[in-house]
Design an enzyme around this catalytic site. Structure first.
Site, short mmCIF file in Angstrom:
data_model
loop_
_atom_site.label_atom_id
_atom_site.label_comp_id
_atom_site.label_asym_id
_atom_site.label_seq_id
_atom_site.Cartn_x
_atom_site.Cartn_y
_atom_site.Cartn_z
N TYR A 170 0.89 -1.29 -0.01
CA TYR A 170 0.27 -0.01 0.09
C TYR A 170 0.90 1.34 0.14
O TYR A 170 0.60 2.36 -0.45
CB TYR A 170 -0.99 -0.15 1.13
CG TYR A 170 -1.99 -1.09 0.94
CD1 TYR A 170 -3.12 -0.79 0.03
CD2 TYR A 170 -2.16 -2.26 1.52
CE1 TYR A 170 -3.96 -1.77 -0.11
CE2 TYR A 170 -3.04 -3.16 1.13
CZ TYR A 170 -4.18 -2.75 0.41
OH TYR A 170 -5.12 -4.06 0.33
N ARG A 176 1.21 1.63 -3.48
CA ARG A 176 -0.02 2.27 -4.38
C ARG A 176 -0.21 3.82 -3.80
O ARG A 176 -0.67 4.57 -4.81
CB ARG A 176 -1.25 1.32 -3.87
CG ARG A 176 -1.28 -0.09 -3.85
CD ARG A 176 -1.21 -0.57 -5.39
NE ARG A 176 0.02 -0.32 -6.26
CZ ARG A 176 0.91 -0.85 -6.08
NH1 ARG A 176 1.08 -1.96 -5.11
NH2 ARG A 176 2.01 -0.83 -6.81
N ASN A 194 -13.53 2.64 -5.70
CA ASN A 194 -12.21 2.92 -5.75
C ASN A 194 -11.66 3.57 -4.43
O ASN A 194 -12.12 4.41 -3.75
CB ASN A 194 -11.87 3.78 -7.01
CG ASN A 194 -12.25 3.44 -8.18
OD1 ASN A 194 -12.35 2.03 -8.47
ND2 ASN A 194 -13.11 4.15 -8.96
N VAL A 195 -10.20 3.20 -4.19
CA VAL A 195 -9.56 3.82 -2.91
C VAL A 195 -8.81 5.04 -3.20
O VAL A 195 -8.26 5.46 -2.31
CB VAL A 195 -8.86 2.77 -2.29
CG1 VAL A 195 -9.84 1.77 -1.83
CG2 VAL A 195 -7.75 2.12 -3.30
N ASP A 196 -8.63 5.47 -4.67
CA ASP A 196 -7.90 6.49 -4.79
C ASP A 196 -8.71 7.77 -4.69
O ASP A 196 -10.04 7.88 -4.15
CB ASP A 196 -7.48 6.76 -6.32
CG ASP A 196 -8.71 6.63 -7.30
OD1 ASP A 196 -9.39 7.58 -7.50
OD2 ASP A 196 -8.75 5.54 -8.14
N HIS A 200 -14.83 1.13 -0.20
CA HIS A 200 -13.83 0.38 0.09
C HIS A 200 -12.68 0.97 0.86
O HIS A 200 -11.52 0.36 0.72
CB HIS A 200 -13.33 -0.56 -1.13
CG HIS A 200 -14.66 -1.35 -1.69
ND1 HIS A 200 -14.54 -1.65 -3.08
CD2 HIS A 200 -15.88 -1.83 -0.98
CE1 HIS A 200 -15.67 -2.46 -3.19
NE2 HIS A 200 -16.32 -2.51 -2.00
N GLY A 227 -17.62 1.75 -15.05
CA GLY A 227 -16.51 1.30 -14.89
C GLY A 227 -16.47 0.20 -13.86
O GLY A 227 -15.42 -0.09 -13.38
N THR A 228 -17.70 -0.41 -13.76
CA THR A 228 -17.61 -1.71 -12.60
C THR A 228 -18.22 -2.89 -13.19
O THR A 228 -19.13 -2.63 -14.13
CB THR A 228 -18.37 -1.21 -11.54
OG1 THR A 228 -18.24 -2.15 -10.41
CG2 THR A 228 -19.65 -0.52 -11.55
N SER A 229 -17.78 -3.84 -12.86
CA SER A 229 -18.06 -5.09 -13.57
C SER A 229 -19.21 -5.73 -12.84
O SER A 229 -20.15 -6.58 -13.45
CB SER A 229 -17.07 -6.22 -13.35
OG SER A 229 -16.86 -6.51 -11.83
#
Length: 229
Positions: free
Chosen positions: A54, A57, A88-90, A105, A170-172
């Site tokens: 992390y 990241r 997303n975690v950004d 998340h 943008g998510t599955s």
């Protein structure tokens, strides 16, 4: 009063800024098995590996910028009450100018106590063993790992229930509980689904408009469609 636009975003929108996800390469995230770096078991097994992962990241995040998709979503706040719910975690949505962003998340630029998940600190630099909270407990990445509860879920559901428009970008729609949020929209709420490889959405009564494009191109189309309604 502005209509409420609720947007669920996933890895696809950040990928265009150069942020890789584990779904890019058969379960490996930047060369690591996600079970090693994104689970409580991985943390207990090799804390140093997880911290280093992390840290890298976090450093990578400083090298990338929001893309057109992020920017258009922020600009839509001029005409809509926009709420971003992101997997997303950004921090790219925030850097683009979005003001209402809920991270399901967790966030790379925060850490939390290993003993009190509500003790959360802003953190822009590397995190090491020996970095402690005010009570002397080790700090860990503020990331919801696989197998952990999603503390922001109830707030996310409350937001979705009030949506006048709901967009998925943008998510599955494969990662739960986030993928289940769409089921909390009213059946009359229009849904826009942006993904270059869209899947069929099961058990949905809403009218769904599929925009089979990458995130930045699809968000541009979404803007045009919303302004024409």
């Amino acid at each position: 009063m502005k209509k409420k636009l609720v947007v669920l975003t996933g890895a696809g929108i950040s990928a265009e800024s150069g942020i890789k996800t584990f779904r890019d390469s058969d379960g490996l995230w930047e060369g690591h098995d996600v079970m090693e770096v994104a689970t409580p078991e991985g943390w207990r097994k090799n804390q140093e590996l997880v911290l280093d992962f992390y840290n890298k990241r976090r450093a990578q995040l400083k090298e990338v910028k929001p893309n057109l998709g992020h920017q258009i979503l922020a600009e839509l706040e001029q005409d809509f009450d926009v709420h971003i719910i992101t997997q997303n975690v950004d921090d790219l949505h925030e850097r683009a100018g979005s003001t209402k962003v809920l991270h399901l998340h967790g966030e790379l630029l925060k850490v939390r106590s290993t003993q009190n998940r509500d003790l959360i600190l802003d953190w822009n630099d590397d995190l090491y063993t020996g970095d402690l909270d005010k009570n002397g407990h080790q700090l860990r990445p503020h990331i919801v790992w696989f197998g952990e509860d999603v503390p922001a879920l109830e707030e996310a559901i409350s937001i979705v229930e009030k949506a006048d428009y709901f967009a998925v970008i943008g998510t599955s729609l494969q990662v739960y509980p986030a993928a289940g949020l769409i089921s909390y929209t009213y059946s009359i709420t229009p849904v826009f689904y942006i993904d270059p490889k869209p899947i069929a959405i099961p058990n949905i009564q809403n009218k769904v408009e599929v925009i089979a494009k990458i995130a930045s191109e699809g968000v541009s189309d979404l803007r045009d469609r919303l302004k024409s309604i």
